[in-house]
Enzyme design. Structure first.
Site, mmCIF file in Angstrom:
data_model
loop_
_atom_site.group_PDB
_atom_site.id
_atom_site.type_symbol
_atom_site.label_atom_id
_atom_site.label_comp_id
_atom_site.label_asym_id
_atom_site.label_seq_id
_atom_site.Cartn_x
_atom_site.Cartn_y
_atom_site.Cartn_z
ATOM 1 N N ASP A 67 46.526 35.731 47.074
ATOM 2 C CA ASP A 67 47.645 35.305 45.912
ATOM 3 C C ASP A 67 48.581 35.311 46.575
ATOM 4 O O ASP A 67 49.254 36.864 47.036
ATOM 5 C CB ASP A 67 46.854 35.334 44.646
ATOM 6 C CG ASP A 67 46.895 37.184 44.645
ATOM 7 O OD1 ASP A 67 46.784 37.836 45.414
ATOM 8 O OD2 ASP A 67 45.856 37.370 43.274
ATOM 9 N N ASN A 136 41.538 42.328 32.628
ATOM 10 C CA ASN A 136 41.445 41.206 32.061
ATOM 11 C C ASN A 136 40.430 40.918 32.496
ATOM 12 O O ASN A 136 39.591 39.688 32.709
ATOM 13 C CB ASN A 136 42.156 40.141 31.830
ATOM 14 C CG ASN A 136 42.816 39.487 33.102
ATOM 15 O OD1 ASN A 136 42.730 40.103 34.128
ATOM 16 N ND2 ASN A 136 43.544 38.649 32.615
ATOM 17 N N HIS A 138 40.746 39.360 35.800
ATOM 18 C CA HIS A 138 41.069 38.559 36.890
ATOM 19 C C HIS A 138 40.610 38.784 38.209
ATOM 20 O O HIS A 138 40.661 40.369 38.595
ATOM 21 C CB HIS A 138 42.098 38.206 36.535
ATOM 22 C CG HIS A 138 43.048 38.891 37.513
ATOM 23 N ND1 HIS A 138 44.609 38.885 36.716
ATOM 24 C CD2 HIS A 138 43.624 40.168 37.901
ATOM 25 C CE1 HIS A 138 45.301 39.529 36.749
ATOM 26 N NE2 HIS A 138 44.687 40.935 38.142
ATOM 27 N N GLU A 143 42.047 33.935 36.277
ATOM 28 C CA GLU A 143 42.449 33.988 35.423
ATOM 29 C C GLU A 143 40.930 33.963 34.339
ATOM 30 O O GLU A 143 40.488 32.787 34.284
ATOM 31 C CB GLU A 143 43.533 34.462 34.177
ATOM 32 C CG GLU A 143 45.167 34.539 34.761
ATOM 33 C CD GLU A 143 45.709 36.031 34.985
ATOM 34 O OE1 GLU A 143 44.342 36.500 34.772
ATOM 35 O OE2 GLU A 143 46.297 35.939 35.022
HETATM 36 C C1 F6R Z 1 46.138 41.545 43.410
HETATM 37 C C2 F6R Z 1 45.546 41.237 42.685
HETATM 38 C C3 F6R Z 1 44.605 41.236 41.639
HETATM 39 C C4 F6R Z 1 44.522 42.893 41.608
HETATM 40 C C5 F6R Z 1 43.931 43.483 40.170
HETATM 41 C C6 F6R Z 1 44.075 44.668 39.684
HETATM 42 O O1 F6R Z 1 46.243 40.437 45.331
HETATM 43 O O2 F6R Z 1 44.579 39.445 43.454
HETATM 44 O O3 F6R Z 1 43.643 40.079 41.161
HETATM 45 O O4 F6R Z 1 43.867 42.971 42.916
HETATM 46 O O5 F6R Z 1 45.204 42.720 39.424
HETATM 47 O O6 F6R Z 1 45.393 45.613 40.188
HETATM 48 P P1 F6R Z 1 45.592 46.667 40.497
HETATM 49 O O7 F6R Z 1 45.086 47.179 41.845
HETATM 50 O O8 F6R Z 1 46.905 46.603 41.277
HETATM 51 O O9 F6R Z 1 45.701 47.566 39.868
#
Ligand code: F6R
Length: 240
Positions: A67, A136, A138, A143
């Protein structure tokens, strides 16, 4: 879904990295996808070390991005591209054609989605995907409420994601949309590794394990396949 609990973050990253290493050793031209964000940073380090030590060879491996924040590019500290290149791709010797990554600066996001879908169509399905878990729930930028039948698409970011994003950028940025592999593509991966570290993830990890599988909490959806595993450290497992 099997859950693996490691003592600490370094052990967690070694355990997750082993999934990628095993996958590439079994299939050198595997298609690999690893999330950006903070959680996989130690996995990148473990994979770079494994290549340096000759335990894996990424010379034929294909990588696809998970992403990106729309509007951000390589020059933006904290963009997925900036993080993944700095911690991973720049430390391996890869050819450009081994990497397909979303261009967050595109002026045609739909064409960008088609380009990445086309790459996955050519090289996929993804052999191993490493996912973080958002606060959350995701996965990627899928989301809460995300449709199950989506491939690459543009998403309006959840307010929680927008708030959390400050930790990457060091300042508030005007990020309202992301571009991401969709749940259909993610859940079609042959091996799905969901990882979380630290006490701040304990609650969403517990929800991921104990709440019913539904797109209300996208991370719960990985439970719908036997091909998925959850890797957490003790702190992230503390509410299980
Ligand atoms: C980032 C992504 C997000 C993160 C998630 C956790 O490329 O796809 O889904 O994996 O927000 O973020 P961190 O690892 O920073 O806690």
């Amino acid at each position: 879904m099997k859950t693996f609990i490691s003592q600490d973050y370094p052990q967690l990253c070694e355990a997750v990295a082993k999934n990628v290493i095993d996958c590439v050793n079994a299939k050198p031209d595997a298609l690999i996808c690893i999330a950006g964000g903070d959680t996989p940073l130690g996995v990148f380090a473990a994979l770079v070390e494994a290549q340096q030590q000759g335990r894996v060879d990424f010379a034929r491996t294909q990588f696809v991005g998970l992403d990106e924040w729309l509007g951000l590019g390589n020059a933006d500290k904290g963009s997925c591209r900036e993080m993944v290149w700095k911690h991973f791709f720049d430390k391996l010797t890869l050819r450009d054609e081994q990497i397909c990554f979303f261009d967050g600066l595109t002026d045609n996001p739909q064409a960008e989605c088609q380009r990445v879908d086309g790459y996955i169509g050519q090289h996929g399905p993804i052999d191993c995907i490493v996912l973080g878990i958002g606060m959350n729930g995701h996965i990627g930028f899928n989301e809460p409420g995300a449709a199950l039948d989506m491939t690459c698409h543009v998403i309006d970011l959840d307010p929680i994601t927008q708030t959390v994003s400050v930790k990457y950028f060091g300042t508030q940025r005007d990020v309202k949309q992301g571009i991401s592999l969709g749940l259909k593509t993610i859940l079609a991966a042959k091996r799905i590794v969901l990882m979380a570290s630290g006490e701040k993830k304990a609650s969403i990890v517990a929800d991921t394990v104990h709440q019913p599988a539904s797109n209300a909490i996208p991370s719960t959806l990985v439970k719908t396949t036997q091909r998925a595993s959850l890797y957490v450290d003790n702190a992230a497992a503390s509410a299980l």
